[in-house]
Write an enzyme that holds these catalytic residues in place. Structure first.
Site, PDB file in Angstrom:
ATOM      1  NE  ARG A  35      -4.086  -0.848   9.830  1.00 11.43           N
ATOM      2  CZ  ARG A  35      -3.115  -0.316   9.110  1.00 11.43           C
ATOM      3  NH1 ARG A  35      -3.257   0.870   8.582  1.00 11.43           N
ATOM      4  NH2 ARG A  35      -1.998  -0.984   8.907  1.00 11.43           N
TER       5      ARG A  35
ATOM      6  NE  ARG B 146       8.108  -2.289   6.586  1.00  3.72           N
ATOM      7  CZ  ARG B 146       6.821  -1.992   6.488  1.00  3.72           C
ATOM      8  NH1 ARG B 146       6.415  -1.156   5.567  1.00  3.72           N
ATOM      9  NH2 ARG B 146       5.951  -2.542   7.296  1.00  3.72           N
TER      10      ARG B 146
ATOM     11  NE  ARG C 147       2.235  -4.412  11.215  1.00  2.93           N
ATOM     12  CZ  ARG C 147       3.432  -4.345  10.627  1.00  2.93           C
ATOM     13  NH1 ARG C 147       4.514  -4.782  11.262  1.00  2.93           N
ATOM     14  NH2 ARG C 147       3.553  -3.824   9.438  1.00  2.93           N
TER      15      ARG C 147
ATOM     16  NE  ARG D 233       6.610   0.117  10.199  1.00  2.00           N
ATOM     17  CZ  ARG D 233       5.569   0.095   9.369  1.00  2.00           C
ATOM     18  NH1 ARG D 233       5.637   0.711   8.216  1.00  2.00           N
ATOM     19  NH2 ARG D 233       4.477  -0.550   9.692  1.00  2.00           N
TER      20      ARG D 233
ATOM     21  CE  LYS E 117      -1.948  -0.709   3.952  1.00  2.12           C
ATOM     22  NZ  LYS E 117      -1.302  -1.918   4.453  1.00  2.12           N
TER      23      LYS E 117
END
Ligand code: B4P
Length: 187
Positions: free
Chosen positions: A88, A127, A144, A133, A13
């Site tokens: 969401r 990532r 998640r 992160r 996204k």
């Protein structure tokens, strides 16, 4: 164009929204980025959001609606926007619909990026190495994905019932996925 990008964590996204922003010349509004900016600034809101995000859970609908309302009141959205990461859950989808109706700017397209779970885990692990992160650790990623299937997947049905949903295969190179999104938008 007023557009929502839907998809699980790691579906691309944020990646594709950044490209669409350049192509369509409209702002990219990522609620994840807005929240991370609040965390980095150490604001009251950021302090509330930090732990919730690190656990991979959803920050409260009330906080998110306030953020979105304020962002959509800026002048740069006059020609449209790309919403990435919002709504969401179905409550957020209803709140967004009401907000956009109140300003006479209903959504024009909703694109759902479709990617299998195994690949999502792989991408986010990549990532995690590159960016570090805080919520890209395996435990938070599991959470998640769970939150996505419990709370966000029903949003797909919400937009399907309004005839607004375009499903796009999110597996392939960045260019391939981008071309599919543009085709789905009739561009
Ligand atoms: P987000 O920032 O939205 O995080 P995300 O779902 O992981 O998506 P992101 O956009 O970053 O990743 P992308 O798919 O582009 O949210 C973070 C947290 O903020 C949430 O967990 C929640 O706590 C909070 N939050 C945000 N919005 C909220 C809301 N509305 N309500 C409540 N809480 C909210 O890409 C991931 C990786 O895949 C990248 O490394 C990219 O390089 C790679 N990739 C992308 N496309 C690829 C491709 N085609 N091939 C290979 N790799 C690809």
């Amino acid at each position: 164009m007023r557009l929502v990008l839907l998809g699980p964590p790691g579906s691309g996204k944020g990646t594709q929204a950044a490209r669409l922003k350049d192509e369509l010349q409209i702002p990219h509004i990522s609620t994840g980025d807005l929240l991370r900016a609040e965390v980095a600034a150490g604001s009251e809101l950021g302090l509330q959001a930090k732990e919730v995000m690190a656990r991979g859970e959803l920050v409260s609908d009330e906080i998110l609606l306030g953020m979105i309302r304020s962002r959509l009141s800026r002048e740069d959205v006059a020609n449209g926007f790309i919403l990435d990461g919002y709504p969401r859950n179905v409550a957020q989808a209803n709140a967004l619909e009401a907000l956009l109706a109140s300003i006479g700017q209903p959504l024009q397209a909703v694109v759902q990026l479709d990617v299998a779970n195994e690949l999502l885990v792989e991408r986010i692990a990549g990532r995690a190495k590159a960016e570090g992160r805080e919520d890209d650790n395996p435990e938070s990623v599991r959470k998640r994905l769970q939150v996505y299937s419990d709370s966000t997947a029903p949003v797909i049905g919400f937009y399907e019932s309004r005839g607004a949903l375009a499903k796009v295969d999110g597996v392939g190179t960045l260019d391939e996925v981008f071309a599919r999104i543009l085709a789905a938008l009739g561009k």
